[in-house]
Design an enzyme around this catalytic site. Structure first.
Site, PDB file in Angstrom:
ATOM      1  N   ASN A  86     -70.166   5.234  23.557  1.00 25.91           N
ATOM      2  CA  ASN A  86     -69.324   6.005  24.423  1.00 25.91           C
ATOM      3  C   ASN A  86     -68.511   7.175  23.870  1.00 25.91           C
ATOM      4  OD1 ASN A  86     -69.107   2.875  25.355  1.00 25.91           O
ATOM      5  ND2 ASN A  86     -69.713   4.364  26.988  1.00 25.91           N
ATOM      6  N   VAL A  93     -63.912  10.589  23.130  1.00 27.71           N
ATOM      7  CA  VAL A  93     -64.078   9.348  23.429  1.00 27.71           C
ATOM      8  C   VAL A  93     -64.277   9.228  25.045  1.00 27.71           C
ATOM      9  CG1 VAL A  93     -63.301   7.152  23.898  1.00 27.71           C
ATOM     10  CG2 VAL A  93     -62.786   8.165  21.541  1.00 27.71           C
ATOM     11  N   CYS A  94     -65.103   8.616  25.639  1.00 24.04           N
ATOM     12  CA  CYS A  94     -65.597   8.487  26.934  1.00 24.04           C
ATOM     13  C   CYS A  94     -64.997   7.062  27.243  1.00 24.04           C
ATOM     14  CB  CYS A  94     -66.895   8.501  27.282  1.00 24.04           C
ATOM     15  SG  CYS A  94     -67.367   8.346  28.989  1.00 24.04           S
ATOM     16  N   LEU A  95     -63.803   7.100  27.970  1.00 26.84           N
ATOM     17  CA  LEU A  95     -62.956   5.870  28.368  1.00 26.84           C
ATOM     18  C   LEU A  95     -62.323   6.028  29.497  1.00 26.84           C
ATOM     19  CD1 LEU A  95     -62.476   2.856  27.423  1.00 26.84           C
ATOM     20  CD2 LEU A  95     -60.398   3.940  26.223  1.00 26.84           C
TER      21      LEU A  95
END
Length: 161
Positions: A86, A93-95
């Site tokens: 992610n 950051v992919c969150l």
């Protein structure tokens, strides 16, 4: 004036962080070349969670806030090439809690962001991958685990201190 609101909120966040933050975490505004503090750019270190392949690492992270904070989330980045399903190749950051269309709320604090990112390290969301390493995570866990352990050694806590 929105820049003033963001700066005031970030000063409050900094004060709260100094009083109470999770053990082993580091988060502070960056020092500018002239010695002043850049309240909009925070340098952070996240410890790897005990009992995981991340344990023993201290992972650098940058939080870049804009004058639209807290209405908009900060940009959260690991170094480019960080190995995680992610994390985009350039380090973003992919969150969900960092996505204004998904889980971001102005009440989310720096502390919550950092704890959320640490949680993501050992519990990636393979339904929302940011790079190709999710294939190894799903199909070849031995390879994934080996590459992750190599990365953790590169970011060993002793080297960061």
């Amino acid at each position: 004036m929105s820049g003033g609101i963001a700066a005031a909120r970030l000063q409050e966040e900094r004060k709260a962080w100094r009083k109470d933050h999770p053990f082993g975490y580091v988060a502070r505004p960056e020092a500018a070349a002239d010695g002043s503090t850049d309240i909009f750019t925070w340098k952070c270190l996240l410890p790897g969670k005990e009992g995981t392949l991340w344990e023993g690492g201290l992972f650098p992270l940058t939080l870049a806030f804009t004058s639209e904070y807290p209405s908009k989330p900060p940009r959260v980045k690991f170094p480019p090439g960080f190995y995680h399903p992610n994390v985009f190749p350039q380090g973003d950051v992919c969150l969900s809690i960092l996505n204004p269309e998904k889980g971001w709320r102005p009440s989310i604090t720096v502390k919550q962001i950092l704890v959320g990112v640490q949680e993501l390290l050992d519990q990636p969301n393979v339904d929302d991958p940011a790079n190709e390493c999710y294939h190894a995570y799903k199909r070849d866990r031995k390879l994934y685990d080996r590459l992750l352990q190599e990365q953790t050694r590169r970011y060993a806590a002793a080297k960061q201190m």
